[in-house]
Design an enzyme around this catalytic site. Structure first.
Site, mmCIF file in Angstrom:
data_model
loop_
_atom_site.group_PDB
_atom_site.id
_atom_site.type_symbol
_atom_site.label_atom_id
_atom_site.label_comp_id
_atom_site.label_asym_id
_atom_site.label_seq_id
_atom_site.Cartn_x
_atom_site.Cartn_y
_atom_site.Cartn_z
ATOM 1 N N ASP A 35 0.832 -1.200 0.000
ATOM 2 C CA ASP A 35 0.000 0.000 0.000
ATOM 3 C C ASP A 35 0.867 1.251 0.000
ATOM 4 O O ASP A 35 0.544 2.249 -0.636
ATOM 5 C CB ASP A 35 -0.893 0.021 1.235
ATOM 6 C CG ASP A 35 -1.959 -1.058 1.166
ATOM 7 O OD1 ASP A 35 -2.811 -1.091 2.057
ATOM 8 O OD2 ASP A 35 -1.919 -1.866 0.229
ATOM 9 N N ASP A 39 0.763 4.202 -2.541
ATOM 10 C CA ASP A 39 0.574 5.595 -2.137
ATOM 11 C C ASP A 39 1.675 6.483 -2.690
ATOM 12 O O ASP A 39 1.435 7.636 -3.054
ATOM 13 C CB ASP A 39 0.554 5.707 -0.607
ATOM 14 C CG ASP A 39 -0.744 5.138 -0.027
ATOM 15 O OD1 ASP A 39 -1.699 4.959 -0.803
ATOM 16 O OD2 ASP A 39 -0.783 4.864 1.176
ATOM 17 N N LEU A 86 16.825 -23.499 -24.871
ATOM 18 C CA LEU A 86 17.981 -24.344 -25.133
ATOM 19 C C LEU A 86 18.463 -24.996 -23.847
ATOM 20 O O LEU A 86 18.376 -24.413 -22.771
ATOM 21 C CB LEU A 86 19.128 -23.501 -25.704
ATOM 22 C CG LEU A 86 18.914 -22.939 -27.111
ATOM 23 C CD1 LEU A 86 19.946 -21.866 -27.412
ATOM 24 C CD2 LEU A 86 18.988 -24.059 -28.145
ATOM 25 N N GLU A 119 27.292 -18.255 -31.802
ATOM 26 C CA GLU A 119 27.026 -16.818 -31.683
ATOM 27 C C GLU A 119 26.815 -16.464 -30.217
ATOM 28 O O GLU A 119 26.491 -17.322 -29.401
ATOM 29 C CB GLU A 119 25.787 -16.422 -32.503
ATOM 30 C CG GLU A 119 24.497 -16.997 -31.944
ATOM 31 C CD GLU A 119 23.344 -16.959 -32.946
ATOM 32 O OE1 GLU A 119 22.964 -15.855 -33.352
ATOM 33 O OE2 GLU A 119 22.844 -18.046 -33.302
ATOM 34 N N LYS A 121 25.082 -15.129 -26.924
ATOM 35 C CA LYS A 121 23.704 -15.238 -26.445
ATOM 36 C C LYS A 121 23.365 -13.991 -25.642
ATOM 37 O O LYS A 121 23.848 -13.788 -24.533
ATOM 38 C CB LYS A 121 23.562 -16.487 -25.570
ATOM 39 C CG LYS A 121 22.157 -16.733 -25.054
ATOM 40 C CD LYS A 121 22.104 -18.085 -24.339
ATOM 41 C CE LYS A 121 20.704 -18.406 -23.857
ATOM 42 N NZ LYS A 121 20.219 -17.459 -22.854
ATOM 43 N N GLU A 178 16.064 -11.492 -30.171
ATOM 44 C CA GLU A 178 16.084 -10.956 -28.818
ATOM 45 C C GLU A 178 15.895 -9.448 -28.837
ATOM 46 O O GLU A 178 16.608 -8.740 -29.536
ATOM 47 C CB GLU A 178 17.456 -11.296 -28.205
ATOM 48 C CG GLU A 178 17.431 -11.572 -26.741
ATOM 49 C CD GLU A 178 16.835 -12.933 -26.397
ATOM 50 O OE1 GLU A 178 16.390 -13.664 -27.308
ATOM 51 O OE2 GLU A 178 16.784 -13.242 -25.195
ATOM 52 N N LYS A 294 24.606 -24.183 -32.830
ATOM 53 C CA LYS A 294 23.526 -24.898 -33.511
ATOM 54 C C LYS A 294 24.102 -25.706 -34.664
ATOM 55 O O LYS A 294 25.017 -25.233 -35.361
ATOM 56 C CB LYS A 294 22.499 -23.895 -34.082
ATOM 57 C CG LYS A 294 21.699 -23.159 -33.020
ATOM 58 C CD LYS A 294 20.822 -22.073 -33.625
ATOM 59 C CE LYS A 294 20.093 -21.327 -32.507
ATOM 60 N NZ LYS A 294 19.477 -20.074 -33.014
ATOM 61 N N LYS A 318 27.097 -21.551 -21.291
ATOM 62 C CA LYS A 318 26.999 -20.377 -20.422
ATOM 63 C C LYS A 318 28.368 -19.915 -19.920
ATOM 64 O O LYS A 318 29.269 -20.719 -19.714
ATOM 65 C CB LYS A 318 26.131 -20.706 -19.201
ATOM 66 C CG LYS A 318 24.761 -21.236 -19.553
ATOM 67 C CD LYS A 318 23.867 -20.142 -20.078
ATOM 68 C CE LYS A 318 22.992 -19.671 -18.960
ATOM 69 N NZ LYS A 318 21.773 -19.026 -19.342
ATOM 70 N N CYS A 434 12.436 13.511 10.852
ATOM 71 C CA CYS A 434 13.672 12.975 10.299
ATOM 72 C C CYS A 434 14.167 13.916 9.192
ATOM 73 O O CYS A 434 13.480 14.112 8.203
ATOM 74 C CB CYS A 434 13.404 11.586 9.733
ATOM 75 S SG CYS A 434 14.884 10.751 9.187
HETATM 76 ZN ZN ZN Z 1 14.986 9.218 10.811
#
Ligand code: ZN
Length: 683
Positions: A35, A39, A86, A119, A121, A178, A294, A318, A434
């Site tokens: 919330d 807000d 893949l 190639e 990725k 991509e 590939k 990777k 504050c």
């Molecule tokens: Zn404070």
């Protein structure tokens, strides 16, 4: 500050975001943000509208706060041909095994030549672009591979993506690739977002996804998105016999393909290309997370086919995450303007993936506990496409050292700092006193959705705050004593000072709900403030009930939580607020300067005037919000739960425990049609 174009852009985004979250909250009952975050969006929208009144949109959330805003998600698209993912390879051996499997499947001899494309990725969002007779007719995200989202209008905004392919193109051809954001563009976008208090994206991938999956294509147009093709899907004809040649063909048609795409004829050539891309990685303009191989011959791809969701003819090799080891020298606390305490690790500077890193985010209290980090520890940090690196491991966890304790008081103002039930973020409760939060709070206090004081803009607040003239909201109403001082300042004339002071005096009897909202109590947004005042009429009455609730008074607690839309988070936030003596001082101070009249709800005579109504179950002809609004117009109070104080329950199909409770208590229960009759009878 913001220029007009950026403000208009942000207002558009806010309108969309607020509508979206409103819908999740009200219709889907499945909020993505707290919330307080909601807000904050409403507040930001109000601030911008105050600053640029001529930019207020027809669909501005300030014109319909509390009502349901229509926002349908992107349409779904079923892919003609599945968008596969893949399998991954993590080591050289994995790559060699992949090649062996391909040979075995095709029954090729050990020495028979097999070529692969290789190639880079890209770390982006996969998309399928459907071209009919060379014209772009549809674009869809990958989604789950079978069903994606329709992003046709958005994709048309990306300069890399040709509307019309050139040359001889098959009647139907789906190009896949991509959508991504270049590193530099990503950094610039985040800087602009930060300046505009917009969403900060964690990494280029998130930024690309967030920018593409927009309901309003104009948002996408304003984002620097790029595209690289890596393959194709449904096609009436594939005019080449190899992956490599086909990708060249796609480039000829006018869509970009990776400049690092090459053809390799052996495992060692594949691995060599992998290493050269890995070396170039940090210098590439975009983030990549590996190399894709590939099988080059398309007839062989056809024979190899798929296992489950992945093709047998391709694999993603990777890269390891970019990591480095260094010393955590200190943990500092940064205070955000909403009062959130964010721990930041100060590091002995170290190079990771070509970037010198000296700070890491430690996220929150839980993360610090999870890692067990203390200043002096040796840590492993990681950059995985993210700009802000993270600590992944504490190497000296077992070395005896004093534990680092997350502060329970605000480093700026020494107010208590607490985490709410179920939340990991620790916040300063000293909102109004504050210093780190004060100017922001003052700006919020005078903003359009709050007290709406004309002529008291952000600049003026900063100016007066720096002079020590404005410390708390009440000081605004004491500015008239400084009239001569203000007139003496550069940029101020008698007339402008008089106008400002008159605008302030005009708010001596402010709307109580706006005043409450203006105080910036966590979880008490504009809608919640109104709901509270509708029930309690005066701020004094609200304060009494909140303080009784703070003292665990069951009746007061029940009184608060029986209000529809008021949950434990609001009750707790009110309790935290009144628990802090500073806040009470500020509250008393402002109420010594202004006198809001009791909140009056305009009502009509009706059969349910003055009664408490609960809606439960599914409503078929209207939304829950609309039903509540009807009840309020008829002078009834819409409550969220059934109690002895409930007069009437409107139950739709699927009504459960609330209906049962109403029956137990002998409360009148009607259906939606009977409710509609009551509304109709009231005219
Ligand atoms: Zn404070």
């Amino acid at each position: 500050m913001l220029d007009e174009a950026a403000a208009a852009n942000e207002l558009m985004r806010l309108a969309r975001a607020i509508a979206h979250h409103n819908r999740l909250y009200h219709s889907d009952d499945n909020p993505e943000i707290s919330d307080a975050e909601f807000d904050a969006l409403v507040r930001r929208n109000a601030e911008l509208e105050a600053q640029f009144p001529h930019l207020i949109r027809d669909d501005s959330p300030s014109r319909k706060v509390g009502h349901e805003v229509a926002a349908s998600p992107l349409a779904k698209v079923r892919h003609d041909q599945r968008m596969f993912s893949l399998d991954n390879a993590f080591s050289d051996d994995d790559v060699a095994d992949f090649v062996t499997r391909v040979r075995r499947f095709l029954a090729l001899g050990e020495d028979a030549p097999v070529a692969f494309t290789a190639e880079d990725k890209i770390d982006g969002l996969s998309c399928s672009l459907r071209y009919e007779h060379g014209r772009l007719v549809r674009a869809a995200t990958r989604g789950d591979g079978e069903v994606g989202e329709d992003v046709t209008a958005n994709v048309r905004m990306i300069a890399d993506i040709a509307e019309q392919l050139s040359g001889k193109v098959p009647d139907l051809f789906e190009i896949r690739g991509e959508v991504y954001m270049a590193k530099q563009d990503f950094v610039a976008l985040n800087q602009a977002q930060e300046a505009a208090d917009g969403k900060i994206f964690a990494n280029p991938r998130n930024a690309a996804a967030g920018s593409l999956r927009q309901k309003d294509p104009a948002v996408t147009a304003a984002r620097p998105l790029r595209f690289l093709a890596w393959g194709w899907g449904a096609a009436s004809d594939v005019p080449e016999a190899s992956q490599h040649a086909m990708m060249q063909r796609i480039a000829d048609w006018g869509l970009p393909v990776s400049p690092l795409l090459t053809r390799c004829e052996s495992v060692s050539a594949m691995l060599e290309h992998y290493r050269s891309i890995e070396r170039a990685r940090s210098d590439l303009p975009y983030d990549i997370d590996g190399v894709v191989y590939k099988v080059d011959r398309l007839d062989w791809q056809e024979r190899l086919g798929f296992v489950a969701k992945a093709p047998r003819w391709g694999i993603a090799h990777k890269f390891p995450a970019e990591r480095a080891e260094t010393t955590l020298e200190a943990i500092d606390i940064q205070l955000g303007r909403t009062g959130k305490l964010t721990p930041v690790g100060r590091l002995k500077p170290v190079t990771v993936g070509g970037v010198v890193v000296s700070n890491v985010t430690l996220h929150n209290r839980d993360e610090i506990a999870r890692l067990g980090v203390r200043p002096g520890d040796r840590v492993v940090i990681q950059r995985a496409g993210d700009v802000i690196p993270q600590v992944v491991e504490n190497l000296t966890r077992d070395v005896p050292r004093d534990a680092w304790h997350f502060p329970d008081h605000c480093p700026e103002c020494d107010s208590e700092a607490v985490a709410e039930e179920g939340e990991v973020d620790v916040r300063c409760t000293g909102g109004l006193i504050c210093p780190a939060q004060r100017t922001e709070r003052l700006k919020h206090f005078v903003s359009r959705a709050a007290l709406d004081i004309e002529g008291l803009g952000e600049k003026t607040i900063d100016e007066f705050f720096a002079l020590g003239w404005l410390e708390s909201p009440a000081d605004i109403f004491r500015l008239r004593r400084r009239r001569e001082d203000i007139v003496g300042r550069e940029g101020w004339k008698d007339k402008s000072v008089d106008n400002l002071l008159a605008a302030i005096e005009a708010k001596r009897q402010p709307d109580a709900a706006r005043l409450l909202f203006g105080l910036g109590i966590r979880h008490v947004g504009a809608v919640t403030a109104r709901d509270l005042l509708k029930r309690f009429a005066t701020l004094q009455a609200l304060r009494e009930v909140a303080q009784r609730a703070l003292a665990e008074d069951a009746e007061a607690l029940a009184d608060l939580t029986s209000i529809d839309g008021i949950g434990p988070a609001v009750v707790e936030a009110l309790g935290d607020f009144f628990h802090e003596p500073h806040n009470i001082a500020v509250w008393d101070d402002i109420l010594s300067e202004v006198s809001p009249p009791p909140y009056v709800v305009e009502t009509r005579d009706s059969a349910v005037a003055g009664k408490t109504v609960v809606f439960t179950g599914a409503l078929e002809t209207m939304s829950r919000d609309e039903a509540k609004a009807q009840a309020e117009r008829l002078g009834a109070r819409a409550a969220g739960s059934v109690s002895a104080k409930t007069d009437l329950v409107v139950a739709g199909p699927g009504a459960g425990s609330k209906l049962k409770k109403a029956q137990e208590l002998g409360i009148e229960v009607i259906d939606e049609a009977a409710w509609a009759e009551i509304v109709k009878a009231a005219g």
